[in-house]
Write a protein that holds these residues in place. Structure first.
Motif, PDB file in Angstrom:
ATOM      1  N   THR A 123       0.812  -1.225   0.000  1.00  0.00           N
ATOM      2  CA  THR A 123       0.000   0.000   0.000  1.00  0.00           C
ATOM      3  C   THR A 123       0.845   1.275   0.000  1.00  0.00           C
ATOM      4  N   ASP A 124       2.123   1.168   0.355  1.00  0.00           N
ATOM      5  CA  ASP A 124       2.988   2.347   0.309  1.00  0.00           C
ATOM      6  C   ASP A 124       3.233   2.813  -1.129  1.00  0.00           C
ATOM      7  N   THR A 125       2.906   1.972  -2.109  1.00  0.00           N
ATOM      8  CA  THR A 125       3.120   2.328  -3.522  1.00  0.00           C
ATOM      9  C   THR A 125       1.848   2.838  -4.191  1.00  0.00           C
ATOM     10  N   TRP A 126       0.788   3.051  -3.437  1.00  0.00           N
ATOM     11  CA  TRP A 126      -0.517   3.310  -4.027  1.00  0.00           C
ATOM     12  C   TRP A 126      -0.830   4.773  -4.320  1.00  0.00           C
ATOM     13  N   ASP A 127       0.066   5.674  -4.076  1.00  0.00           N
ATOM     14  CA  ASP A 127      -0.253   7.093  -4.243  1.00  0.00           C
ATOM     15  C   ASP A 127       0.411   7.734  -5.459  1.00  0.00           C
ATOM     16  N   GLY A 128       1.072   6.941  -6.298  1.00  0.00           N
ATOM     17  CA  GLY A 128       1.790   7.504  -7.425  1.00  0.00           C
ATOM     18  C   GLY A 128       0.992   7.539  -8.707  1.00  0.00           C
ATOM     19  N   GLU A 129       1.664   7.912  -9.804  1.00  0.00           N
ATOM     20  CA  GLU A 129       1.015   8.060 -11.097  1.00  0.00           C
ATOM     21  C   GLU A 129       0.584   6.723 -11.694  1.00  0.00           C
ATOM     22  N   GLU A 130       1.158   5.619 -11.220  1.00  0.00           N
ATOM     23  CA  GLU A 130       0.804   4.308 -11.755  1.00  0.00           C
ATOM     24  C   GLU A 130      -0.486   3.755 -11.159  1.00  0.00           C
ATOM     25  N   SER A 131      -1.047   4.442 -10.179  1.00  0.00           N
ATOM     26  CA  SER A 131      -2.294   4.003  -9.558  1.00  0.00           C
ATOM     27  C   SER A 131      -3.476   4.685 -10.225  1.00  0.00           C
ATOM     28  N   ARG A 132      -4.522   3.914 -10.468  1.00  0.00           N
ATOM     29  CA  ARG A 132      -5.742   4.517 -11.013  1.00  0.00           C
ATOM     30  C   ARG A 132      -6.927   3.587 -10.782  1.00  0.00           C
ATOM     31  N   LEU A 133      -8.109   4.171 -10.857  1.00  0.00           N
ATOM     32  CA  LEU A 133      -9.349   3.414 -10.723  1.00  0.00           C
ATOM     33  C   LEU A 133      -9.691   2.771 -12.055  1.00  0.00           C
ATOM     34  N   TRP A 134      -9.938   1.456 -12.053  1.00  0.00           N
ATOM     35  CA  TRP A 134     -10.347   0.736 -13.259  1.00  0.00           C
ATOM     36  C   TRP A 134     -11.860   0.630 -13.367  1.00  0.00           C
ATOM     37  N   THR A 135     -12.499   0.296 -12.248  1.00  0.00           N
ATOM     38  CA  THR A 135     -13.917  -0.076 -12.281  1.00  0.00           C
ATOM     39  C   THR A 135     -14.601   0.346 -10.999  1.00  0.00           C
ATOM     40  N   ILE A 136     -15.855   0.776 -11.100  1.00  0.00           N
ATOM     41  CA  ILE A 136     -16.677   1.012  -9.923  1.00  0.00           C
ATOM     42  C   ILE A 136     -18.137   0.786 -10.284  1.00  0.00           C
TER      43      ILE A 136
END
Length: 240
Positions: free
Chosen positions: A195-208
């Protein structure tokens, strides 16, 4: 939103489609061809779907008009054109946005997007300055070179209920976080399960999506069906 602002595909997820505007180029001896496409989305406003050559760009931009006849010829601008593949989804929320890759062994690029709605999905593709809208249709020989990273090679359940939750990896190695809580399902892309890697540019929402049940448990197969994902034939699935 600011006019001409470029948007990432993830900006569409969870937004309701309120209107579709199309501009058609008319020729005397040919069928009309699609010149421009705008999707009017809740909170975003009109978004121009444009192909700069290959692939797509998404830009906040109001429908054009009137067109300069000397440059474009006879052009008609139509709102919610009957029979247009996207018009059937007006009033529905965008459930997911997935990239479509093209790879023929010589070139490899992002060719377009699949937009998934509760009522179905549609593909938007950009080839050689042409915008292709494909709904429930085979595109011929080019289909062999199109690919969506939606096949899961490994799924590990991290919580059985409240929420139902999984770590998952696609066949291409992309890590996805899957969660279902209070009737809402989400798929998020992150660099890893750390979870420490979840705030960068590689993170995004796929589906909701929200099924309206306020439930806290869902079967993996049902979750994947709602999210537009699938298990690979040799997938490893670990449950709690």
């Amino acid at each position: 939103m600011i006019d001409h602002e470029e948007l990432p595909p993830a900006a569409f997820v969870g937004k309701r489609l309120v209107q579709v505007t199309t501009a058609w180029h008319h020729y005397s001896d040919h069928e009309p061809s699609l010149l421009h496409l705008w999707l009017h989305l809740e909170e975003l406003g009109p978004v121009l779907i444009h192909t700069p050559g290959t692939g797509l760009t998404l830009r906040v931009d109001r429908p054009h008009g009137p067109y300069e006849m000397a440059q474009h010829g006879n052009v008609s601008v139509v709102d919610d054109s009957p029979g247009f593949p996207l018009t059937r989804f007006v009033g529905q929320q965008v459930r997911s946005v997935r990239e479509i890759s093209y790879n023929d062994g010589r070139v490899d690029f992002t060719a377009g997007l699949t937009l998934q709605f509760p009522g179905g999905s549609v593909r938007l593709l950009g080839f050689d300055d042409d915008l292709v809208i494909a709904h429930d249709q085979h595109l011929g020989a080019v289909e062999a070179f199109l690919y969506e990273d939606v096949s899961l090679a490994r799924v590990v359940q991290t919580c059985g209920a409240c929420p139902s939750q999984w770590d998952a990896w696609t066949s291409k190695g992309q890590y996805l976080y899957l969660r279902y809580r209070r009737g809402e399902g989400i798929v998020e892309q992150h660099p890893s399960q750390d979870t420490d890697t979840w705030d960068g540019e590689e993170s995004r929402l796929w589906t909701i999506w929200d099924d309206g049940t306020n439930g806290g448990w869902i079967d993996l197969a049902d979750f994947l069906a709602m999210a537009g994902l699938r298990l690979a034939a040799d997938a490893e699935v670990c449950t709690t």
